[in-house]
Structure formats: structure tokens, C-alpha cells
Design a protein around this motif. Structure first.
Motif, short mmCIF file in Angstrom:
data_model
loop_
_atom_site.label_atom_id
_atom_site.label_comp_id
_atom_site.label_asym_id
_atom_site.label_seq_id
_atom_site.Cartn_x
_atom_site.Cartn_y
_atom_site.Cartn_z
N THR A 38 -4.18 59.82 55.23
CA THR A 38 -4.95 58.82 54.49
C THR A 38 -5.56 59.42 53.23
O THR A 38 -5.50 58.82 52.15
CB THR A 38 -6.06 58.24 55.39
N ARG A 41 -2.85 59.96 50.67
CA ARG A 41 -2.47 58.68 50.07
C ARG A 41 -3.50 58.25 49.02
O ARG A 41 -3.16 57.79 47.94
CB ARG A 41 -2.32 57.63 51.17
N ASN A 42 -4.79 58.44 49.35
CA ASN A 42 -5.85 58.10 48.39
C ASN A 42 -5.76 58.96 47.13
O ASN A 42 -5.95 58.46 46.01
CB ASN A 42 -7.22 58.24 49.04
N ARG A 44 -3.06 60.37 45.92
CA ARG A 44 -1.89 59.91 45.15
C ARG A 44 -2.21 58.66 44.37
O ARG A 44 -1.82 58.52 43.21
CB ARG A 44 -0.72 59.65 46.09
N ASP A 45 -2.94 57.74 45.00
CA ASP A 45 -3.33 56.51 44.31
C ASP A 45 -4.21 56.82 43.11
O ASP A 45 -4.06 56.23 42.04
CB ASP A 45 -4.05 55.55 45.26
#
Length: 66
Positions: A38, A41-42, A44-45
């Protein structure tokens, strides 16, 4: 014969305890993996949403000691 059965029962008991401890360890590790996925992913965002640096050159930036 009875002593062999008792010995096997003791070994089974230790094995069950070990399996339960291993299950708890795997569960905690999976929680950590999920959390790290998670967070990745954050990050990368955030990278995709950051302003692009395409028009800028590193030569245009002044180092902080100047």
C-alpha cells in the motif's frame, strides 16, 4: 507400547504448537507485506502526480551552497 504412544502424543503436541506459531508468523508477515504494498502504491501515485521536470535541466538549478 504405551510409552511409545505417549512419546508420539508429546511429539504431536509440540508439532501442533510449532505449526500454530508458524501460522501466526506468516499472518504477521502478510500484514507487513500488505502495508508495504500500500505504501509503495501511494509513493508511485505521488510520483505520477508530481509536476514533471521535463522542461528543467539540472544545470539551471543553483546548488544550495551558492
Amino acid at each position: 507400547m504405551e510409552s511409545r504412544i505417549t512419546e508420539l502424543e508429546i511429539k504431536i503436541s509440540y508439532t501442533e504448537d510449532l505449526v500454530e506459531e508458524l501460522n501466526r508468523t506468516v499472518f504477521r508477515q502478510q500484514q507487513q507485506i500488505d502495508l508495504l504494498a500500500t505504501e509503495l502504491r501511494n509513493l508511485r501515485d505521488q510520483m505520477h502526480n508530481a509536476q514533471p521536470l521535463e522542461g528543467r535541466s539540472l544545470r539551471d538549478e543553483i546548488p544550495p551552497h551558492y
